[in-house]
Scaffold this motif. Sequence first.
Motif, PDB file in Angstrom:
ATOM      1  N   ASN A  87      19.740 -20.834  96.558  1.00  0.00           N
ATOM      2  CA  ASN A  87      20.685 -19.861  97.296  1.00  0.00           C
ATOM      3  C   ASN A  87      21.907 -20.240  96.921  1.00  0.00           C
ATOM      4  N   GLY A  88      22.791 -19.210  97.070  1.00  0.00           N
ATOM      5  CA  GLY A  88      24.413 -19.205  97.019  1.00  0.00           C
ATOM      6  C   GLY A  88      24.855 -19.014  95.490  1.00  0.00           C
ATOM      7  N   THR A  89      23.692 -18.629  94.562  1.00  0.00           N
ATOM      8  CA  THR A  89      24.033 -18.702  93.166  1.00  0.00           C
ATOM      9  C   THR A  89      24.151 -17.150  92.665  1.00  0.00           C
ATOM     10  N   PHE A  90      23.750 -16.370  93.738  1.00  0.00           N
ATOM     11  CA  PHE A  90      23.727 -14.906  93.324  1.00  0.00           C
ATOM     12  C   PHE A  90      24.329 -14.267  94.680  1.00  0.00           C
ATOM     13  N   ASN A  91      24.559 -12.948  94.548  1.00  0.00           N
ATOM     14  CA  ASN A  91      24.976 -12.078  95.635  1.00  0.00           C
ATOM     15  C   ASN A  91      23.831 -11.229  96.213  1.00  0.00           C
ATOM     16  N   ARG A  92      23.193 -12.132  97.313  1.00  0.00           N
ATOM     17  CA  ARG A  92      22.010 -11.589  97.916  1.00  0.00           C
ATOM     18  C   ARG A  92      22.508 -10.168  98.433  1.00  0.00           C
ATOM     19  N   ASP A  93      23.453 -10.328  99.202  1.00  0.00           N
ATOM     20  CA  ASP A  93      23.756  -8.942 100.124  1.00  0.00           C
ATOM     21  C   ASP A  93      23.887  -7.699  99.443  1.00  0.00           C
ATOM     22  N   SER A  94      24.683  -8.091  98.138  1.00  0.00           N
ATOM     23  CA  SER A  94      24.715  -6.775  97.275  1.00  0.00           C
ATOM     24  C   SER A  94      23.465  -6.224  96.611  1.00  0.00           C
ATOM     25  N   LEU A  95      22.454  -7.154  96.318  1.00  0.00           N
ATOM     26  CA  LEU A  95      21.048  -6.679  95.765  1.00  0.00           C
ATOM     27  C   LEU A  95      20.477  -6.079  96.927  1.00  0.00           C
ATOM     28  N   LEU A  96      20.535  -6.654  98.088  1.00  0.00           N
ATOM     29  CA  LEU A  96      19.657  -6.012  99.501  1.00  0.00           C
ATOM     30  C   LEU A  96      20.316  -4.487  99.520  1.00  0.00           C
ATOM     31  N   ARG A  97      21.517  -4.361  99.533  1.00  0.00           N
ATOM     32  CA  ARG A  97      22.343  -2.768  99.760  1.00  0.00           C
ATOM     33  C   ARG A  97      21.905  -2.170  98.701  1.00  0.00           C
ATOM     34  N   LEU A  98      21.504  -2.548  97.557  1.00  0.00           N
ATOM     35  CA  LEU A  98      21.202  -1.703  96.307  1.00  0.00           C
ATOM     36  C   LEU A  98      19.756  -1.128  96.260  1.00  0.00           C
ATOM     37  N   VAL A  99      18.715  -1.908  96.924  1.00  0.00           N
ATOM     38  CA  VAL A  99      17.360  -1.661  97.160  1.00  0.00           C
ATOM     39  C   VAL A  99      17.184  -0.906  98.209  1.00  0.00           C
ATOM     40  N   GLN A 100      18.144  -0.263  98.856  1.00  0.00           N
ATOM     41  CA  GLN A 100      17.996   0.754  99.864  1.00  0.00           C
ATOM     42  C   GLN A 100      17.921   2.238  99.278  1.00  0.00           C
ATOM     43  N   THR A 101      18.223   2.289  97.967  1.00  0.00           N
ATOM     44  CA  THR A 101      17.990   3.686  97.265  1.00  0.00           C
ATOM     45  C   THR A 101      17.215   3.418  96.087  1.00  0.00           C
ATOM     46  N   ASN A 102      16.576   4.382  95.699  1.00  0.00           N
ATOM     47  CA  ASN A 102      15.541   4.353  94.584  1.00  0.00           C
ATOM     48  C   ASN A 102      16.281   3.958  93.197  1.00  0.00           C
ATOM     49  N   GLN A 103      17.408   4.494  93.155  1.00  0.00           N
ATOM     50  CA  GLN A 103      18.136   4.038  91.967  1.00  0.00           C
ATOM     51  C   GLN A 103      18.586   2.819  91.853  1.00  0.00           C
ATOM     52  N   GLY A 104      19.175   2.107  93.130  1.00  0.00           N
ATOM     53  CA  GLY A 104      19.370   1.015  93.294  1.00  0.00           C
ATOM     54  C   GLY A 104      18.381  -0.164  92.966  1.00  0.00           C
ATOM     55  N   ASP A 105      17.176   0.164  93.731  1.00  0.00           N
ATOM     56  CA  ASP A 105      16.138  -0.573  93.639  1.00  0.00           C
ATOM     57  C   ASP A 105      15.655  -0.792  92.244  1.00  0.00           C
ATOM     58  N   SER A 106      15.816   0.241  91.229  1.00  0.00           N
ATOM     59  CA  SER A 106      15.375   0.487  89.982  1.00  0.00           C
ATOM     60  C   SER A 106      16.197  -0.551  89.062  1.00  0.00           C
ATOM     61  N   VAL A 107      17.430  -0.747  89.594  1.00  0.00           N
ATOM     62  CA  VAL A 107      18.295  -1.503  88.957  1.00  0.00           C
ATOM     63  C   VAL A 107      18.050  -3.021  89.270  1.00  0.00           C
ATOM     64  N   VAL A 108      17.889  -3.232  90.577  1.00  0.00           N
ATOM     65  CA  VAL A 108      17.674  -4.883  90.772  1.00  0.00           C
ATOM     66  C   VAL A 108      16.413  -5.137  90.284  1.00  0.00           C
ATOM     67  N   GLU A 109      15.329  -4.171  90.298  1.00  0.00           N
ATOM     68  CA  GLU A 109      13.926  -4.700  89.608  1.00  0.00           C
ATOM     69  C   GLU A 109      14.072  -5.048  88.119  1.00  0.00           C
ATOM     70  N   LYS A 110      15.039  -4.173  87.405  1.00  0.00           N
ATOM     71  CA  LYS A 110      15.155  -4.515  85.827  1.00  0.00           C
ATOM     72  C   LYS A 110      15.949  -5.547  85.627  1.00  0.00           C
ATOM     73  N   PHE A 111      17.181  -5.653  86.112  1.00  0.00           N
ATOM     74  CA  PHE A 111      18.107  -6.619  85.846  1.00  0.00           C
ATOM     75  C   PHE A 111      18.156  -7.996  86.653  1.00  0.00           C
ATOM     76  N   PHE A 112      17.303  -8.135  87.563  1.00  0.00           N
ATOM     77  CA  PHE A 112      17.293  -9.223  88.473  1.00  0.00           C
ATOM     78  C   PHE A 112      15.928  -9.845  88.787  1.00  0.00           C
ATOM     79  N   VAL A 113      15.222  -9.000  89.408  1.00  0.00           N
ATOM     80  CA  VAL A 113      13.633  -9.527  89.643  1.00  0.00           C
ATOM     81  C   VAL A 113      12.912  -9.761  88.371  1.00  0.00           C
ATOM     82  N   LEU A 114      12.783  -8.906  87.483  1.00  0.00           N
ATOM     83  CA  LEU A 114      11.981  -8.926  86.175  1.00  0.00           C
ATOM     84  C   LEU A 114      12.584  -9.685  85.395  1.00  0.00           C
ATOM     85  N   ASN A 115      13.697 -10.122  85.524  1.00  0.00           N
ATOM     86  CA  ASN A 115      14.630 -11.179  84.728  1.00  0.00           C
ATOM     87  C   ASN A 115      14.287 -12.736  84.952  1.00  0.00           C
TER      88      ASN A 115
END
Length: 202
Positions: A87-115
């Motif tokens: 906790n506190g080492t990445f911007n959780r709120d920004s990632l959670l906002r992104l996943v509300q759209t298909n394009q943003g979810d795809s970005v979070v998946e590729k660049f954060f979760v799958l990483n």
Amino acid sequence: MMYILLPLAGGGWVGVSCSDWDDHYETSTSQGNGLTLWQQMQQEPQLSDFCQVLEQTKVFRMHRKTAISYADLMDGGQSFTVVAPKNGTFNRDSLLRLVQTNQGDSVVEKFFVLNHISRSATSLRSTGGDKTQLLLLNGKHVSIDATEIQGVAISGPNRHAKNGVLHIAERPLPYDYNLYEALCDIPEMAGIGGFLRQYEED
């Protein structure tokens, strides 16, 4: 029955049902403490932000968002290695906002979760000073040794679960851009990236 997305060796992806995959790859419950990776992460207060991102990020199959979250995958019978940043080492709120759209979810998946996830269970161990490689689900290779993954200190290594291994990291793993990704995804290269994306095909 749930369907999930799996990488193929020659590129591309294939969808399979969780039940079929679990029957073949289910790990013995005698490993670790009998908890799944997801259950183990939920018991770590310092990983609550990462857990929220996994819950909200959906798996993409054939460029379409499914109803399956990465929390669902980590709670199943497939085997994974998870490198979970505190906790506190990445911007959780920004990632959670992104996943509300298909394009943003795809970005979070590729660049954060799958990483931060690898197929199969890999423990950190002494390699005599030599680094070995770990293949992440986004296709990136990262170096590992007894105390670090890709230069990031691991403060909670080798937390064995019944379906894999959890490593608690001091910060997120860096994303290693290739040249094409840098041109397409780094804001300063937006002009060139927009031109190149015209030629992309699903």
